[in-house]
Design an enzyme around this catalytic site. Structure first.
Site, short mmCIF file in Angstrom:
data_model
loop_
_atom_site.label_atom_id
_atom_site.label_comp_id
_atom_site.label_asym_id
_atom_site.label_seq_id
_atom_site.Cartn_x
_atom_site.Cartn_y
_atom_site.Cartn_z
N ASN A 73 0.88 -1.18 0.17
CA ASN A 73 0.02 -0.15 -0.05
C ASN A 73 0.81 1.03 -0.12
O ASN A 73 1.74 1.44 0.68
CB ASN A 73 -0.81 0.10 1.21
CG ASN A 73 -1.82 1.28 1.20
OD1 ASN A 73 -1.42 2.28 1.74
ND2 ASN A 73 -3.09 1.10 0.84
N VAL A 86 -5.03 -0.51 -3.07
CA VAL A 86 -5.40 0.86 -2.20
C VAL A 86 -6.74 0.74 -1.46
O VAL A 86 -7.67 -0.33 -1.80
CB VAL A 86 -5.74 1.92 -3.31
CG1 VAL A 86 -6.18 3.30 -2.91
CG2 VAL A 86 -4.66 2.12 -4.17
N GLU A 87 -6.76 1.30 -0.12
CA GLU A 87 -7.99 0.93 0.59
C GLU A 87 -9.36 1.22 0.00
O GLU A 87 -10.22 0.84 0.66
CB GLU A 87 -7.78 1.85 1.96
CG GLU A 87 -7.84 3.19 1.66
CD GLU A 87 -6.22 3.82 1.62
OE1 GLU A 87 -5.97 4.98 2.05
OE2 GLU A 87 -5.57 3.15 1.04
N SER A 88 -9.23 1.90 -1.05
CA SER A 88 -10.70 2.21 -1.95
C SER A 88 -11.13 1.03 -2.55
O SER A 88 -12.28 0.85 -3.09
CB SER A 88 -10.42 3.38 -2.79
OG SER A 88 -9.46 3.22 -3.71
#
Length: 529
Positions: free
Chosen positions: A309, A335-337
């Site tokens: 990340n 990605v945290e999305s």
């Protein structure tokens, strides 16, 4: 079957003191027309009053009034800035909604800022009829009730706690309270004539389903804004994100601006939604400056077959360095999305990804992070203290929240925090000489402080959990030890006392094997790693 209604009718269903859940993530997926309609209604009628707004991440464009005075705050949740409209905000981050962040900082709106992963998984917990969420995420940080308990101003503290400490089989956990939404605003691409909703052209696979079911199962009203209405039977079954039974009201957006894929562009970019992968479009090569210097030092830690990340800001330069040096083989960015693989976008296009290998739901992605999916993470750091704590969430008394920072930093095996060694005005003036650094002028603000303003990352918790933690800057590299920060590398050309120790509010441990940073970092051309 849901009703197709006017904007005025849709927003009339938000009442005084209601809890409104708003979908979207930063520049993506904002139900812009619904938010605009609610703001217009309040301006005309002074209704509804004192609502609570709940988001995973607030939609908005990070705009400061000073950046564009004629426009002001005018996108996303910023539209709800009129005093008296919002009484409480509960979300993972306020960076994108600066107007609301300032209202929280001025104690005009009660602010609760749990980690983003907690927020999105609370939607799922509420949808499932559970009272809240049990997790270790947030232990030792400002979310821990032994610190601030997510309540970041006096109004929130007066309203009461939303998180409490508990113990299970001798281990500490946090319990975050659930909630009961009255209304939610969501956005889709298409609705068919029956009211089924597709998110086909959206850049992220967000929490729309979880929010809709949490609202519906709480007895609330689900309202969806769409770009177009299509004939029944024309939507692919796999593209339907919300079944008609989950939706109460649908509004077709009249202003095309309110349906754009993200705030960065008016045109549809199919490479962001996963519809196609565009040829070409290589990563832009960075000039040799301090940002690239620190990104190069971080890139030395890259190895094949890692899931990584990269945070926004300075860490985003690592991808460019890795591509330039040919280090990307076998590594996958996440990605945290939700997206994995591809090229993470910057600016208002963040957290979208072009040419992603896969786009997962945010809830699933954060669950994977919390379970330890990531091998390594590179994140920014605004302040670092002698215990290894990091602050990225509170500045000048205003808290903006952590977003996915806590989920990522607390649960990743190796974490590298990146940033310039000093900050402030005048800006640091540092020459990269080809074989080291020449520090002409330093910033006025120390970033290595005795005690951070707010604990967004807990060094003590990291030591207990056995994480490997490093802190990278252009002139010094530290690692976290049980006894605090230890200086392990310095840049050639800098003076240990004058340029490092005198620019810190505490005295770190100094490794007996202190070494110079790799000389290749400071040279033009490829490093050849």
């Amino acid at each position: 079957m849901p009703k197709f209604v006017s904007l005025e009718e849709a927003v009339s269903h938000v009442k005084n003191n209601d809890m409104l859940v708003v979908g979207g993530f930063g520049s993506y997926g904002s139900p812009e027309e619904l938010l605009e309609g609610l703001a217009t209604r309040y301006e005309a009628q002074s209704q509804p009053k004192d609502i609570t707004v709940v988001c995973g991440i607030t939609p908005g464009d990070k705009l400061e009034v000073a950046d564009e005075p004629a426009r002001g705050y005018n996108l996303g949740v910023n539209r709800l800035r009129a005093e008296g409209l919002i009484s409480t905000i509960r979300c993972g981050n306020l960076t994108d909604a600066r107007a609301i962040a300032y209202a929280v900082g001025d104690n005009k709106v009660a602010g609760y800022l749990p980690p983003m992963g907690v927020m999105v998984n609370l939607f799922r917990a509420v949808a499932g009829g559970r009272p809240g969420l049990i997790t270790k995420v947030g232990l030792g940080t400002f979310c821990d009730p032994r610190n601030e308990g997510c309540a970041v101003n006096e109004k929130a503290r007066a309203q009461g706690a939303i998180v409490r400490l508990m113990e299970i089989d001798g281990e500490e956990y946090l319990f975050y309270n659930g909630f009961k939404p009255n209304v939610c605003f969501l956005r889709g691409t298409y609705a068919d004539e029956d009211g089924n909703i597709s998110m086909k052209h959206e850049g992220l696979h967000g929490t729309e389903l979880e929010i809709a079911i949490a609202t519906r199962n709480s007895g609330g009203i689900v309202i969806v804004q769409v770009q177009e209405i299509v004939r029944r039977g024309t939507l692919s079954t796999k593209d339907i994100r919300l079944h008609e039974k989950f939706v109460d009201f649908i509004v077709k957006a009249e202003n095309p601006v309110n349906s754009r894929q993200c705030y960065a562009t008016m045109s549809y970019r199919p490479e962001l939604s996963g519809e196609v992968k565009l040829a070409g479009g290589g990563v832009k090569k960075l000039p040799l400056n301090l940002r690239k210097l620190v990104a190069r030092r971080a890139a030395l830690e890259l190895k094949p077959d890692l899931i990584i990340n990269f945070g926004s800001g300075m860490p985003s330069g690592i991808g460019s360095v890795a591509a330039e040096e040919g280090l990307g083989h076998g590594m996958t960015a996440s990605v945290e999305s939700g997206p994995m693989g591809g090229q993470v976008q910057e600016g208002l296009s963040f957290p979208g990804v072009a040419n992603a290998d896969a786009i997962f739901a945010q809830t699933d992605t954060l669950d994977m992070y919390d379970g330890g999916l990531l091998d390594i993470a590179f994140l920014g750091a605004a302040e670092i203290d002698e215990k290894g704590n990091v602050n990225v969430s509170k500045f000048a008394g205003r808290c903006i929240g952590a977003g996915g920072f806590i989920d990522i930093s607390q649960n990743t095996k190796k974490v590298y925090f990146m940033g310039n060694f000093t900050a402030g005005k005048p800006k640091p003036e540092i020459e990269i000489t080809g074989d080291g650094l020449n520090i002409i002028q330093d910033g006025s603000e120390m970033k290595y402080v005795k005690k951070v303003q707010q604990i967004t990352f807990s060094g003590e918790y990291a030591v207990k959990s056995g994480q490997e933690i490093m802190y990278l800057s252009e002139r010094a590299v530290f690692k976290l030890t049980p006894d605090g920060l230890m200086l392990v590398e310095i840049a050639p050309g800098v003076d240990l006392q004058k340029d490092i120790l005198d620019k810190m509010e505490f005295t770190p441990l100094v490794s007996p094997k202190l070494k110079l940073m790799d000389a290749r970092l400071f040279r033009e051309g490829l490093m050849g790693v």
